[in-house]
Design an enzyme around this catalytic site. Sequence first.
Site, PDB file in Angstrom:
ATOM      1  N   GLU A 140       0.830  -1.206   0.000  1.00 11.76           N
ATOM      2  CA  GLU A 140       0.000   0.000   0.000  1.00 11.76           C
ATOM      3  C   GLU A 140       0.863   1.253   0.000  1.00 11.76           C
ATOM      4  O   GLU A 140       0.478   2.296  -0.539  1.00 11.76           O
ATOM      5  CB  GLU A 140      -0.939  -0.004   1.205  1.00 11.76           C
ATOM      6  CG  GLU A 140      -2.023   1.070   1.132  1.00 11.76           C
ATOM      7  CD  GLU A 140      -3.104   0.886   2.173  1.00 11.76           C
ATOM      8  OE1 GLU A 140      -4.012   0.066   1.937  1.00 11.76           O
ATOM      9  OE2 GLU A 140      -3.026   1.537   3.229  1.00 11.76           O
ATOM     10  N   HIS A 169       7.619 -27.781   1.902  1.00 15.61           N
ATOM     11  CA  HIS A 169       6.700 -28.692   1.240  1.00 15.61           C
ATOM     12  C   HIS A 169       5.666 -27.933   0.411  1.00 15.61           C
ATOM     13  O   HIS A 169       4.662 -28.502  -0.002  1.00 15.61           O
ATOM     14  CB  HIS A 169       5.996 -29.554   2.294  1.00 15.61           C
ATOM     15  CG  HIS A 169       6.941 -30.246   3.209  1.00 15.61           C
ATOM     16  ND1 HIS A 169       7.604 -31.399   2.858  1.00 15.61           N
ATOM     17  CD2 HIS A 169       7.377 -29.931   4.451  1.00 15.61           C
ATOM     18  CE1 HIS A 169       8.382 -31.782   3.856  1.00 15.61           C
ATOM     19  NE2 HIS A 169       8.267 -30.902   4.834  1.00 15.61           N
ATOM     20  N   LYS A 216     -13.002   2.006  -3.159  1.00 14.62           N
ATOM     21  CA  LYS A 216     -14.172   2.288  -2.321  1.00 14.62           C
ATOM     22  C   LYS A 216     -15.223   3.066  -3.101  1.00 14.62           C
ATOM     23  O   LYS A 216     -16.432   2.803  -2.987  1.00 14.62           O
ATOM     24  CB  LYS A 216     -13.743   3.077  -1.086  1.00 14.62           C
ATOM     25  CG  LYS A 216     -12.894   2.279  -0.097  1.00 14.62           C
ATOM     26  CD  LYS A 216     -12.485   3.143   1.079  1.00 14.62           C
ATOM     27  CE  LYS A 216     -11.637   2.365   2.070  1.00 14.62           C
ATOM     28  NZ  LYS A 216     -11.211   3.191   3.220  1.00 14.62           N
TER      29      LYS A 216
END
Length: 528
Positions: free
Chosen positions: A322, A351, A455
Amino acid sequence: MNSVSLWNRYKTHLFHDPETGLMIDISRMNFDDGFLAAMEPAMQKAFAEMAALESGVIANPDEGRMVGHYWLRTPSLAPAGGIASEIADTMWKIKEFASAVHSGKITAPDGRPFRNILIVGIGGSALGPQFIADALGSASDPIAPYFLDNTDPDGMDRVLSQIGPELATTMTVVISKSGGTKETRNGMIEAKAAYHRAGLYFPRFAVAVTGAGSELDRTATESGWLARFPMWDWVGGRTSVTSAVGLLPAALQGIDIEGMMEGARICDAMTRHTVTTQNPAALLALMWHHATGGRGSRDMVILPYKDRLLLFSRYLQQLIMESIGKELDRDGNVVCQGISVYGNKGSTDQHAYVQQLREGVNNFFVTFVEVLLDRTGISLPVEQGVTSGDYLAGFLQGTRTALSDKGRESITITIPEVSARTVGMLIALFERAVGLYSSLININAYHQPGVEAGKKAAGTVLALQAEVIAHLSNTETPQTADEIAAAIGHPEAAETIFRTLLHAVANTDHGVGMERATPLTDSRFVIE
């Protein structure tokens, strides 16, 4: 490079702070002998900009704000205007409030002590507190933390069901600077409804961390919440963990916030060094620049070899991405900067994706986080003379070597143990590295226009949904998304309307039905 040469390179480039035990190993980054010298003028400029930032200049010009998260740890650095006293007063109030809760002076309405806290926030208002809670929490904590950190109804139901009847002894801390963040507001509404269903009066359980005069501040004041704690416009969400955002939940949980602040303060002092080789944050910033060409050309893989640091990569994702992921530089040029960050923990990733890291596309550099202390007390041997912790350390060393053998670059950060002090150090170290790197690449690390754009786009979708539902409520004829889009005057929004209606059909809230067709996009929708 042979082992002797690697050892000599390690000795040459190892940073070690004897006071804290912090070590930064950059020897497995493949920079040439002239790199550090060539970057020194830019690094000195970055140091000067950081000093100006700490003095109180407007370091976030796009929003006209100072940037003061460093003042939180050393209030005496804050500029005039009462900021230092506000910081000290807030710290005192946090400790006093937590002490009153732990001692039973402040209790749930039925007189029982609070046993849980429900933290409602998103982004920096949740990631920092979550990281702290997971890294430093223990079974003996006086209060257990829970989080509503998204606007996912099922996720909220899941957390609230985990709390169950203990809601009656659960304090809710709502964290939002503006008080208008929709995800946090939605979580607060859902939490309030849960208390109401349980026959409990929400304000007697609620605490706010917010900006003075915000919508949330007004709500808390008017409804008589238990307490309010401040957020300031000079502290960004992703750098707010050493403000009330992180300190209040941590103090309530029983975590040593003084130790955490001490660690951050010590690291702040260490990372003010203007001798580059004596500044661990500068070394990180320079290695990021080397690894990515100063343009984000490679990803940063965070591999902490400690279960308690599992959430560190998620915390760093927001802090780094950000801050650094910006379209424009400070001069208004289109640069599309950024560094992608991902990670999990070692040795789990032996793994998982280490196979690709060693033999796949070389588009990354690794940051190992090593913790020297395995556990408190003696470890059980799992083989003759070997403990589980020895294996963990061996896997880290082996992975580092295996990657290096294939020309894959890595940084290793070593701390002596996981404690409040060392976690505070890690937070401060990466905050400073982000600030210095942003200067090197000439971007504003302290605003987030892309987040705001998302937003606004979400608001547009919800406004369109309201138009669609209103249109369908006034007709009995099932219609396709194309027909609805044309009817409400938004033919360009047919795809958004279709997708919105699919969601509405899957949930009974709006009463939307669907006549399925082939292809699916020819389906018709109606209010049932």
